[in-house]
Design a protein around this motif. Structure first.
Motif: not given
Length: 254
Positions: A74-81, A84-87, A93-102, A221-222
């Protein structure tokens, strides 16, 4: 003169009516019909129930569409665009990946926690009672990049347990499925997976499981075009109603 006054009153009445109903109608027009929530596979059944209660609490709330999978996917999908509205993930740890990528709109909210356990076939035909019985039996676990897999590796290290799995799955649901289908003798899953297995598997307590607790965070999700509605759903996860459903499903407090 009377006709003139009547005409002015009519215009005034129509103007007032437009002022009183216009903003509400616009708000209703702007409200999305649906929000999309990406959620960890272990949340599948309970999130469906939570969505029902969310709608019951507010008839004007949008419908909730879910996409369930392993948190890392799921994190990979959001990172690729992916839209999604909520994760909601099964670990920090997986959530931190999204946070660190703003990629999040705000700080994640912890809403639940989960603990590892062992699933065995109904009746426990291989008489597996602890991790000492893994040798000689087909064990299935989650892949290391998945929260349940990372937790399994941490548990094994803390308890000096030898793991030699016959397969590593991309979600805890797949692990449970292999045990349920008789394709594995045992699988390391969450306690909540046993609760939702409807008697297809049995639980064997995993020695030292209390040393590893997975906390579940949720965030808006931002890139969401429905920030207010997404925030409202995240907030609802901490409500008494949602928390009771999570407890009934075997989750502990976040």
């Amino acid at each position: 003169m009377k006709k003139t006054l009547l005409g002015l009153c009519t215009v005034a009445a129509l103007t007032l009516a437009a002022c009183s109903t216009g903003p509400e109608s616009q708000a209703e027009a702007d409200r999305p019909a649906e929000i999309t929530v990406f959620a960890a596979a272990s949340l599948t059944e309970v999130f469906d129930d939570i969505a029902d209660e969310y709608k019951a609490a507010d008839a004007n709330a949008p419908d909730v569409k879910f996409s369930f999978a392993g948190s890392s996917d799921l994190v990979s999908q959001i990172s690729e665009g992916a839209p999604a509205d909520v994760i909601a993930t099964a670990d920090e740890t997986t959530m931190d990946t999204l946070a660190s990528d703003d990629l999040l709109a705000g700080d994640p909210e912890m809403f639940a926690s989960n603990t590892l356990t062992l699933a065995v076939a109904d009746g426990n035909p291989k008489a597996i009672t602890s991790s000492a019985d893994f040798t000689g039996n087909d064990l299935v676990v989650c892949a290391p990049q998945v929260p349940c897999g990372a937790a399994t590796e941490k548990w094994a290290g803390l308890n000096d347990a030898e793991l030699d799995p016959v397969s590593e799955e991309n979600s805890v649901t797949d692990v449970l499925g292999k045990v349920s289908a008789g394709q594995a003798d045992a699988g390391i899953v969450y306690v909540t997976d046993i609760a939702r297995a409807d008697g297809e598997v049995e639980q064997v307590d995993l020695d030292g499981a209390d040393k590893v607790i997975n906390k579940y965070p949720a965030a808006t999700v931002k890139a969401s075009e429905h920030q207010d509605e997404a925030d409202a759903f995240v907030k609802f996860l901490g409500s008494d109603t949602a928390q009771k459903l999570l407890r009934d499903a075997g989750f502990a407090a976040g």
